[in-house]
Write an enzyme that holds these catalytic residues in place. Sequence first.
Site, PDB file in Angstrom:
ATOM      1  N   LYS A  22      19.942 -12.426  11.910  1.00 22.56           N
ATOM      2  CA  LYS A  22      20.549 -13.689  11.456  1.00 22.56           C
ATOM      3  C   LYS A  22      21.936 -13.878  12.086  1.00 22.56           C
ATOM      4  CE  LYS A  22      22.787 -13.548   7.367  1.00 22.56           C
ATOM      5  NZ  LYS A  22      24.178 -13.969   7.328  1.00 22.56           N
ATOM      6  N   ASN A  23      22.756 -12.814  12.037  1.00 20.20           N
ATOM      7  CA  ASN A  23      24.145 -12.973  12.474  1.00 20.20           C
ATOM      8  C   ASN A  23      24.292 -13.044  13.994  1.00 20.20           C
ATOM      9  OD1 ASN A  23      24.950 -13.120   9.873  1.00 20.20           O
ATOM     10  ND2 ASN A  23      25.750 -11.027   9.739  1.00 20.20           N
ATOM     11  N   ARG A  93      29.384 -20.314   6.045  1.00 25.81           N
ATOM     12  CA  ARG A  93      30.615 -20.073   6.807  1.00 25.81           C
ATOM     13  C   ARG A  93      30.377 -19.983   8.314  1.00 25.81           C
ATOM     14  NH1 ARG A  93      35.007 -18.437   4.335  1.00 25.81           N
ATOM     15  NH2 ARG A  93      35.756 -17.682   6.325  1.00 25.81           N
ATOM     16  N   CYS A 117      35.043 -17.553  -0.460  1.00 24.00           N
ATOM     17  CA  CYS A 117      33.798 -16.796  -0.349  1.00 24.00           C
ATOM     18  C   CYS A 117      33.875 -15.652  -1.344  1.00 24.00           C
ATOM     19  CB  CYS A 117      33.667 -16.263   1.072  1.00 24.00           C
ATOM     20  SG  CYS A 117      32.308 -15.121   1.278  1.00 24.00           S
ATOM     21  N   ARG A 122      38.715 -14.269   3.565  1.00 27.35           N
ATOM     22  CA  ARG A 122      38.107 -14.647   4.846  1.00 27.35           C
ATOM     23  C   ARG A 122      38.832 -15.796   5.572  1.00 27.35           C
ATOM     24  NH1 ARG A 122      31.692 -14.413   4.410  1.00 27.35           N
ATOM     25  NH2 ARG A 122      31.905 -13.861   6.596  1.00 27.35           N
ATOM     26  N   PRO A 123      40.061 -15.521   6.032  1.00 31.10           N
ATOM     27  CA  PRO A 123      40.808 -16.547   6.767  1.00 31.10           C
ATOM     28  C   PRO A 123      40.215 -16.788   8.163  1.00 31.10           C
ATOM     29  CG  PRO A 123      41.996 -14.464   6.813  1.00 31.10           C
ATOM     30  CD  PRO A 123      40.789 -14.243   5.944  1.00 31.10           C
ATOM     31  N   VAL A 124      40.678 -17.855   8.822  1.00 34.51           N
ATOM     32  CA  VAL A 124      40.222 -18.139  10.195  1.00 34.51           C
ATOM     33  C   VAL A 124      41.408 -18.249  11.156  1.00 34.51           C
ATOM     34  CG1 VAL A 124      38.018 -19.223   9.581  1.00 34.51           C
ATOM     35  CG2 VAL A 124      40.092 -20.629   9.687  1.00 34.51           C
ATOM     36  N   ASP A 125      42.557 -17.657  10.757  1.00 33.97           N
ATOM     37  CA  ASP A 125      43.771 -17.769  11.574  1.00 33.97           C
ATOM     38  C   ASP A 125      43.571 -17.226  12.991  1.00 33.97           C
ATOM     39  OD1 ASP A 125      43.498 -15.333  10.011  1.00 33.97           O
ATOM     40  OD2 ASP A 125      45.397 -14.691  10.878  1.00 33.97           O
ATOM     41  N   ASP A 308      28.332  -4.634   5.991  1.00 36.30           N
ATOM     42  CA  ASP A 308      27.122  -5.300   5.497  1.00 36.30           C
ATOM     43  C   ASP A 308      26.063  -4.319   4.997  1.00 36.30           C
ATOM     44  OD1 ASP A 308      28.311  -7.689   6.069  1.00 36.30           O
ATOM     45  OD2 ASP A 308      27.182  -8.069   7.911  1.00 36.30           O
ATOM     46  N   ILE A 330      37.055  -3.576   5.534  1.00 32.26           N
ATOM     47  CA  ILE A 330      36.880  -4.911   6.111  1.00 32.26           C
ATOM     48  C   ILE A 330      37.118  -5.975   5.038  1.00 32.26           C
ATOM     49  CG2 ILE A 330      35.325  -6.462   7.387  1.00 32.26           C
ATOM     50  CD1 ILE A 330      35.826  -3.962   8.993  1.00 32.26           C
ATOM     51  N   ARG A 400      18.949 -15.781   1.789  1.00 30.94           N
ATOM     52  CA  ARG A 400      19.811 -16.210   2.903  1.00 30.94           C
ATOM     53  C   ARG A 400      19.708 -15.261   4.090  1.00 30.94           C
ATOM     54  NH1 ARG A 400      25.625 -18.470   1.273  1.00 30.94           N
ATOM     55  NH2 ARG A 400      25.611 -18.674   3.526  1.00 30.94           N
TER      56      ARG A 400
END
Length: 431
Positions: A22-23, A93, A117, A122-125, A308, A330, A400
């Site tokens: 999936k990822n 996401r 989440c 879970r930032p996106v900086d 995961d 993580i 999912r």
Amino acid sequence: MEKFIVQGGLPLEGRIRVQGAKNAALPMMAAALLADDGPLVLRNVPRLRDIDSMGAILEALGVSVARRGDRLIMEIVDETPFTASYELVSMMRASFCVLGPLLGRRRRAKVSLPGGCVIGVRPVDLHLKGLRALGAEVSVENGYVVAEAPRLRGHQIFLGGPFGSTVTGTANVLMAAVRAKGTTIIDYAACEPEVQDLCVLLNKMGAKISGIGSPRLVIEGVESMHGTEHTVLPDRIEAGTFIAAGAVCGGDLTVDPVRPDHLGAVLETLKQIGVDLHVGANSVRVRGKRRYGAADLTTLPYPGFPTDLQAQIMTVLTLSDGISVIQEKIYPDRFMHVAELCRLGANIRKEGSSAIVLGVAGLHGAQVMASDLRASAALLVAGLAAEGATEIRRVYHIDRGYDRVEERLNAVGARVERVVDQKVRMMEDAA
Ligand code: EPZ
């Protein structure tokens, strides 16, 4: 609302098939936005809600998406859209990965911030830092990232953050850099197999990426890219989940296809605690004996132990003869499964970003609630090992990431029933 009723304590025997990752498939689907001509055909794409969500976002961005068996065929039909709405991005996401290719190919993008989440902040900086380094003007307006760049220019970018490398951040910056003018170097790039497979796909589409699999990716920008065909690699996290199930259930289970080299840290830990594993070229055979030694583990970016699989392997360690310390480096708060595993008889204490697992002789069935994808996978593994019946609510989380998981497990001897529960729905709506 659906739930699983798991009758535990049965051995798993036979061969269980692992689907495409999936990822890996999700960012690869976003790469369809980069093709100047020809369709992008991905094979071995799992049938999952998240894949459908990404398909819906791509369709909103002018890409036709068709499924034929395990293949997804994607082709650009309209180059004009550049907005990925909150309604679509908040469903998943990973859809934030359309930002890089939109900017790379269409020169502008407006993509909703993914929002909160359950597994962490879970930032996106780092994604934005990377795109800015390529010369994009990036602002955040009313919950949307708005990015523009008449021409991206290659640059040296350090993409490490406080928790190490970033998987989708690397994918985003990579998919912009392939269309930049000149050379981009990404230092501290994520090395995960899913990122490696994305690089391979992008090169097939005409990109020039070297250093694949290392923390330094070198990207020579190209003027055009085209469609291609590519087979998505097997899902190492799904494989690891099934191996964990085989370990705690007893029996003789062969998990395939697997790239064992993608599961090095996990297989090493399982061997260390005494799980009987036979590692083949494309498969892992596990002969479970239900109770093992203890082990300490720390989640880290690849090739370290994957976050995961932290919850699923924690489940194996609940049945150990000793004390295990699990550190989550993580997502320090990714321990929602701890309280639910304790309802099944596990003895686990959470201490900051660590969990201390005191092994018990056995688990017993109970009602539990799934909180997110991997936590629910861990509950399923625990339910398979437990004596008696376990009821897992909110199984939409597991859907999912695992396609019809109960059918595949039942085919190797498990008893997992999917039940539609109207009462659960009423209770949850009232809560
Ligand atoms: C990917 O998420 C996976 N998702 C996750 O899988 C996985 O848990 C995660 O990588 C780590 O392996 C997909 O591939 C679709 P990150 P991603 O950016 O890319 C911090 C599952 O269960 N960070 O590598 O969003 C971040 O907070 C899912 O299938 C920043 O600080 O994760 C985390 O601590 C859940 N700033 C660490 O880096 C940023 O800009 C790694 O996150 C980005 C990330």
